[in-house]
Design a protein around this motif. Structure first.
Motif, PDB file in Angstrom:
ATOM      1  N   PHE A 284       1.128  -4.121  15.302  1.00 54.19           N
ATOM      2  CA  PHE A 284       1.232  -5.333  14.483  1.00 54.19           C
ATOM      3  C   PHE A 284      -0.022  -6.190  14.401  1.00 54.19           C
ATOM      4  O   PHE A 284      -0.043  -7.311  13.846  1.00 54.19           O
ATOM      5  N   THR A 285      -1.110  -5.734  15.055  1.00 51.49           N
ATOM      6  CA  THR A 285      -2.233  -6.660  15.282  1.00 51.49           C
ATOM      7  C   THR A 285      -2.790  -7.032  13.943  1.00 51.49           C
ATOM      8  O   THR A 285      -3.400  -8.013  13.860  1.00 51.49           O
ATOM      9  N   ARG A 286      -2.737  -5.945  13.092  1.00 48.25           N
ATOM     10  CA  ARG A 286      -3.491  -6.243  11.809  1.00 48.25           C
ATOM     11  C   ARG A 286      -2.715  -6.468  10.733  1.00 48.25           C
ATOM     12  O   ARG A 286      -2.873  -6.382   9.492  1.00 48.25           O
ATOM     13  N   LEU A 287      -1.264  -6.650  10.920  1.00 48.78           N
ATOM     14  CA  LEU A 287      -0.370  -7.013  10.046  1.00 48.78           C
ATOM     15  C   LEU A 287      -0.355  -8.344   8.959  1.00 48.78           C
ATOM     16  O   LEU A 287      -0.457  -8.421   7.982  1.00 48.78           O
ATOM     17  N   VAL A 288      -1.020  -9.380   9.810  1.00 48.73           N
ATOM     18  CA  VAL A 288      -0.951 -10.431   8.890  1.00 48.73           C
ATOM     19  C   VAL A 288      -2.292 -10.509   7.913  1.00 48.73           C
ATOM     20  O   VAL A 288      -2.123 -10.733   7.080  1.00 48.73           O
ATOM     21  N   PRO A 289      -3.444 -10.184   8.435  1.00 44.73           N
ATOM     22  CA  PRO A 289      -4.663  -9.863   7.380  1.00 44.73           C
ATOM     23  C   PRO A 289      -4.264  -9.004   6.476  1.00 44.73           C
ATOM     24  O   PRO A 289      -4.838  -9.055   5.235  1.00 44.73           O
ATOM     25  N   GLN A 290      -3.646  -8.033   6.701  1.00 48.98           N
ATOM     26  CA  GLN A 290      -3.509  -6.842   5.492  1.00 48.98           C
ATOM     27  C   GLN A 290      -2.228  -6.809   5.105  1.00 48.98           C
ATOM     28  O   GLN A 290      -1.648  -6.036   4.520  1.00 48.98           O
ATOM     29  N   GLY A 291      -1.334  -7.864   5.503  1.00 52.89           N
ATOM     30  CA  GLY A 291       0.145  -7.993   5.038  1.00 52.89           C
ATOM     31  C   GLY A 291       0.603  -7.898   3.607  1.00 52.89           C
ATOM     32  O   GLY A 291       1.309  -7.161   3.282  1.00 52.89           O
ATOM     33  N   PHE A 292      -0.495  -8.199   2.863  1.00 53.23           N
ATOM     34  CA  PHE A 292      -0.141  -8.051   1.176  1.00 53.23           C
ATOM     35  C   PHE A 292      -0.437  -6.823   0.752  1.00 53.23           C
ATOM     36  O   PHE A 292       0.309  -6.141  -0.015  1.00 53.23           O
ATOM     37  N   PHE A 293      -1.276  -6.192   1.258  1.00 48.08           N
ATOM     38  CA  PHE A 293      -1.757  -4.758   1.166  1.00 48.08           C
ATOM     39  C   PHE A 293      -0.544  -3.920   1.556  1.00 48.08           C
ATOM     40  O   PHE A 293      -0.221  -3.001   0.750  1.00 48.08           O
ATOM     41  N   ILE A 294      -0.148  -3.962   2.784  1.00 50.49           N
ATOM     42  CA  ILE A 294       0.904  -3.136   3.409  1.00 50.49           C
ATOM     43  C   ILE A 294       2.174  -3.309   2.461  1.00 50.49           C
ATOM     44  O   ILE A 294       3.063  -2.339   2.231  1.00 50.49           O
ATOM     45  N   LEU A 295       2.566  -4.581   2.133  1.00 48.22           N
ATOM     46  CA  LEU A 295       3.713  -4.989   1.396  1.00 48.22           C
ATOM     47  C   LEU A 295       3.728  -4.192   0.050  1.00 48.22           C
ATOM     48  O   LEU A 295       4.754  -3.606  -0.422  1.00 48.22           O
ATOM     49  N   ALA A 296       2.488  -4.358  -0.443  1.00 48.21           N
ATOM     50  CA  ALA A 296       2.532  -3.986  -2.014  1.00 48.21           C
ATOM     51  C   ALA A 296       2.560  -2.331  -2.126  1.00 48.21           C
ATOM     52  O   ALA A 296       3.089  -1.542  -2.959  1.00 48.21           O
ATOM     53  N   LEU A 297       1.732  -2.052  -1.165  1.00 45.00           N
ATOM     54  CA  LEU A 297       1.901  -0.078  -0.922  1.00 45.00           C
ATOM     55  C   LEU A 297       2.925   0.408  -0.623  1.00 45.00           C
ATOM     56  O   LEU A 297       3.334   1.545  -1.043  1.00 45.00           O
TER      57      LEU A 297
END
Length: 382
Positions: A284-297
Motif C-alpha cells: 500500500f506504499t503507493r496507494l495514496v499518490p496513485q489512489g485515483f488512478f487505481i480507483l478509476a481503473l
C-alpha cells in the motif's frame, strides 16, 4: 523446517478466516484472500512468496480447476458453447479498448496502456468456481457459460499477448516462433479430445487393476498434473490443462471417488495457499499518490467485464439477471492477470512505477468478484 511453520500458520489462519466468513454470509475465499494481505508485505510480513509457497499455490489452482472440470457437465458445456464464445470475445474487446483509452488518458504511454488493457482482459475463473461450488450453481446454464467463457478467454488472451509482445518489444524471434506455438496448441487440443473420448476411461479401468494403495486417485492426479505440465509447455495456462483433465475424469465411473479424495487433498493443503499467495505481494506504499488512478481503473475493470458478459449473454437469449450473473463471474482477474503482468514487467512493457498499482487493481477486482457473483447468483437461483 521454516516452511512447515509457514504452512501451519497459513492453514490455521485460513481455516479461522473461512469459518468467520461463512458465519457472516460471505464466500470463504474472501477471508483467505484477506489473510494473504495480513500475513504478507502489506501487513505483518510473516509470509513471503518464496519458491515453496509459489509452488504450493500453483498446485492449489491446478487442483481447484481439476475439480471444476470433474463437476462440469460436458453436455451443458457443449450446449452453451455459443454464449461462452460471445462472452469471452466481448469480455476481451471491452477491457482492451477501455483500458487502453483510460490508461493513455492518465498519461501512461500508448504501448503500456495497450498492455494494461490486455491485463484487464484476463479472467481467472478459479475464484468464481469456488463461489459457484459454495452456492451449488456450477452446473447451471450460467455456471457452464462462465466456465466455457473463461477457458476461451484464456486461450484468446494468451494468443493476443504472444502476438502483441513480439510486436511491442520488436523481437523477431518471438514472432517467428508463433506459428510453431499455434501448431503445438492445436496438437494439444487433439490430445485433449483423445483423452476425454478414450484415454481417461482406459487409464481409470487400468488403475483399478493396480495393487498399489489409492491407485485410482494417483493415476487421476498424474493425468491432471501431466496435462497441466503439457499445457505450460505449449504456452497455455496450466489451469486449462487441469480443467480439461477434470472434464475427462468426470466422464468415467470413478468420478465421485476421485472428486471426494482430491477435494480432501486440495482443500486441506494446497488451495488455501493459492488464495493466500494472491494477497502476499500487495503493497500500500503507493496507494495514496496513485489512489485515483487505481480507483478509476478498478471500476473500469469491473464494469468492462460485467458489460462484456452481460451483452454476450443477452445476445444468446439469457435473461437480464442471468446475464449479470455471467458477467460477474468473469470479473475476477486473479492469477491469469498476474501472470500477464509479470510477462509485461519482464519485457519492460510495464514500468516499476505502475507495477504495484496494477497488482492492487487486480487484487481489488478479485476481492469484488465473489460479492458480485454471490449477489447476482442469489437473484437468479435464490
Amino acid at each position: 523446517m521454516e516452511f512447515i511453520g509457514i504452512l501451519t500458520l497459513i492453514l490455521f489462519t485460513t481455516t479461522i478466516a473461512g469459518h468467520f466468513s461463512r458465519r457472516m454470509g460471505i464466500p470463504s475465499v474472501i477471508g483467505q484472500l484477506l489473510v494473504g494481505i495480513l500475513l504478507g508485505n502489506a501487513g505483518l510480513r510473516f509470509v513471503h512468496p518464496d519458491i515453496l509457497v509459489s509452488d504450493f499455490s500453483e498446485i492449489g489452482v491446478i487442483i481447484l480447476m481439476f475439480l471444476a472440470g470433474i463437476e462440469s457437465n460436458l453436455k451443458l458445456l457443449r450446449k452453451y458453447l455459443r454464449p461462452s464464445l460471445y462472452v469471452a470475445v466481448l469480455g476481451i474487446i471491452f477491457p482492451v479498448a477501455l483500458g487502453t483509452i483510460s490508461g493513455y488518458g492518465f498519461g501512461v504511454a500508448l504501448d503500456e496502456s495497450f498492455f494494461l488493457g490486455l491485463i484487464l482482459a484476463a479472467t481467472s475463473v478459479s475464484i468464481s468456481v469456488e463461489v459457484l461450488k459454495e452456492l451449488r450453481a456450477i452446473n447451471t446454464k450460467e455456471g457452464s457459460t462462465i466456465l466455457g467463457a473463461s477457458v476461451a478467454d484464456d486461450l484468446l488472451v494468451i494468443l493476443i499477448v504472444s502476438l502483441s509482445m513480439s510486436m511491442l518489444t520488436g523481437e523477431p524471434t518471438a514472432s517467428s516462433k508463433l506459428p510453431l506455438i499455434l501448431v503445438e496448441q492445436v496438437l494439444y487440443f487433439c490430445v485433449i479430445f483423445f483423452l476425454v473420448r478414450w484415454g481417461a476411461p482406459y487409464l481409470m479401468q487400468l488403475s483399478n487393476k493396480l495393487l498399489a494403495e489409492s491407485s485410482v486417485i494417483i493415476v487421476s492426479l498424474i493425468i491432471c498434473l501431466g496435462m497441466s505440465y503439457l499445457a505450460d509447455l505449449v504456452s497455455l495456462s496450466s489451469v486449462v490443462g487441469a480443467f480439461f483433465a477434470g472434464v475427462a475424469i468426470g466422464q468415467t465411473k470413478v468420478r465421485q471417488e476421485v472428486q471426494l479424495n482430491v477435494e480432501a487433498i486440495g482443500y486441506a493443503v494446497f488451495i488455501p495457499v493459492f488464495f493466500v499467495n494472491i494477497g502476499l505481494e500487495v503493497s500500500f506504499t503507493r496507494l495514496v499518490p496513485q489512489g485515483f488512478f487505481i480507483l478509476a481503473l478498478t471500476i473500469l475493470a469491473i464494469a468492462s467485464k460485467l458489460l462484456g458478459g452481460f451483452i454476450g449473454s443477452r445476445l444468446s437469449g439469457f435473461s437480464k439477471s442471468s446475464s449479470l450473473m455471467v458477467g460477474s463471474g468473469m470479473v475476477s482477474r486473479g492469477e491469469m492477470a498476474l501472470i500477464i503482468l509479470q510477462l509485461g514487467y519482464q519485457a519492460e512493457l510495464v514500468r516499476q512505477d505502475y507495477y504495484s498499482a496494477f497488482i492492487l487493481i487486480i487484487l481489488f477486482t478479485t476481492l469484488a468478484s465473489p460479492f458480485l457473483l454471490k449477489y447476482f447468483t442469489q437473484r437468479v437461483h435464490g
